[in-house]
Design an enzyme around this catalytic site. Sequence first.
Site, PDB file in Angstrom:
ATOM      1  N   HIS A  92      28.860  48.770 -26.187  1.00 20.36           N
ATOM      2  CA  HIS A  92      27.485  48.571 -26.316  1.00 20.36           C
ATOM      3  C   HIS A  92      27.151  47.911 -27.660  1.00 20.36           C
ATOM      4  CE1 HIS A  92      23.392  49.910 -26.180  1.00 20.36           C
ATOM      5  NE2 HIS A  92      23.168  50.075 -27.314  1.00 20.36           N
ATOM      6  N   ASN A  97      20.060  36.146 -22.359  1.00 14.52           N
ATOM      7  CA  ASN A  97      19.015  36.250 -23.400  1.00 14.52           C
ATOM      8  C   ASN A  97      19.515  37.199 -24.528  1.00 14.52           C
ATOM      9  OD1 ASN A  97      17.328  34.830 -21.826  1.00 14.52           O
ATOM     10  ND2 ASN A  97      16.388  36.584 -20.850  1.00 14.52           N
ATOM     11  N   HIS A 123      24.803  41.620 -22.306  1.00 13.75           N
ATOM     12  CA  HIS A 123      24.763  41.278 -20.966  1.00 13.75           C
ATOM     13  C   HIS A 123      24.082  40.204 -20.466  1.00 13.75           C
ATOM     14  CE1 HIS A 123      20.684  42.747 -21.521  1.00 13.75           C
ATOM     15  NE2 HIS A 123      20.319  42.257 -20.250  1.00 13.75           N
ATOM     16  N   CYS A 177      21.119  54.168 -22.822  1.00 16.07           N
ATOM     17  CA  CYS A 177      21.478  52.710 -22.141  1.00 16.07           C
ATOM     18  C   CYS A 177      21.978  52.730 -20.788  1.00 16.07           C
ATOM     19  CB  CYS A 177      22.562  52.126 -23.070  1.00 16.07           C
ATOM     20  SG  CYS A 177      23.011  50.423 -22.626  1.00 16.07           S
ATOM     21  N   CYS A 201      25.681  51.118 -20.369  1.00 18.75           N
ATOM     22  CA  CYS A 201      26.824  51.965 -20.617  1.00 18.75           C
ATOM     23  C   CYS A 201      27.716  52.486 -19.409  1.00 18.75           C
ATOM     24  CB  CYS A 201      26.759  52.999 -21.857  1.00 18.75           C
ATOM     25  SG  CYS A 201      26.551  51.906 -23.466  1.00 18.75           S
ATOM     26  N   HIS A 243      22.665  46.052 -24.913  1.00 21.72           N
ATOM     27  CA  HIS A 243      23.680  46.223 -24.538  1.00 21.72           C
ATOM     28  C   HIS A 243      24.151  44.680 -24.013  1.00 21.72           C
ATOM     29  CE1 HIS A 243      27.429  48.467 -22.584  1.00 21.72           C
ATOM     30  NE2 HIS A 243      27.453  47.298 -22.170  1.00 21.72           N
TER      31      HIS A 243
HETATM   32 ZN   LIG Z   1      24.868  50.284 -23.885  1.00 22.39          ZN
END
Ligand SMILES: [Zn+2]
Length: 359
Positions: free
Chosen positions: A132, A172, A185, A70, A73, A183
């Site tokens: 996460h 979204n 965001h 990811c 992270c 993750h």
């Molecule tokens: Zn992440």
Amino acid sequence: MKRTITHLADGRELFYFDRQDDADRSAVDKRDLPPRPPASELRYDPLTEEWIAVAGHRQGRTFLPPTSECPLCPSTPGHLTEIPSSSYDVAVFENRFPSFSAQPVEYEQVGGLSEVRPGTGRCEVVCFTSDHDSSFSALSPEQVELVMEAWIDRTAELSALPGVEQVFCFENRGPEIGITLAHPHGQIYAYPYVTPRTKLTLGAAERHRERTGGNLFADVLAAEREAGTRVVASNEHWTAFVPAAARWPVEVHLYPHRQVPDLLALESSERAAFGPLYTEVLRRLDGLFGVPMPYIAAWHQAPVNVGRDLSYAHLELFSIRRAPDKLKYLAGSESAMGAFVNDVLPENTARLLRSVITD
Ligand SMILES: [Zn+2]
């Protein structure tokens, strides 16, 4: 609150927003990154009088990597990410694959009554938490306030960039919506034009003011609070309701009780009251079908240069899920004609959302 600005290996800006004033954000990005892609180009559609951003480089962007890879992270010695620090509260950085940017772009006029110009602007990624496996609905009120501080800070700075006409903060959520990173965001787009949707609603607000002298959004909020049938939840400073003419099977709008053009104009008590109500609404969404609700959460703020006195900052939240195992797709009527057909009565959606047990 502490704000730290630093730069990633390819020159993009990264901002940390920390609750602790002594947070150490001196870590350096040690990755070897390719140069930044050129800006997109904007092409004008003469039939709808809308700008379309064409960004060929975005096809190669990261798509649903495994958790161990990811990019949002915090960095570890074996896995360097977009965030060099080994921890963070809220982090914001320039998108590596932006739809709009200040990078140079070479383009040609293409004829066909379509003007072409550079896609100047900016796209940023907002990491809501370093966890996460969390979600916005699980953030503490203090963490939501920090995210709000980041939205406010970025709205102010991006609004001041040359050519930027509108700043849009959004999230979204869920693979069904098409997210490419799991993750928690969101994103911020700084557009070089006023978006079609905003143009449309500000036109309606202007005509409403000429007719009645009132503010359209304030009058909608007052009418919804008085009717009550579609109100989902409220507190001292905010009300969440399903709009009477909802387009989506699940749709909730959150308004502050005081008319403000943008998030910057919210007072500290209004900022603090947002998180508890919004996360409650998100938990109601997740509880509606017993599965995490895919959604789009969209902050509507006043454009930078026009219609500021008509605008009323609010959040529009909606989902394409219409049943536990069914999604609404935008098919012929919606996609081709912009004519929405909703199979769910907004009053029923509001009633079901109110009946969800949230804790
Ligand atoms: Zn992440």
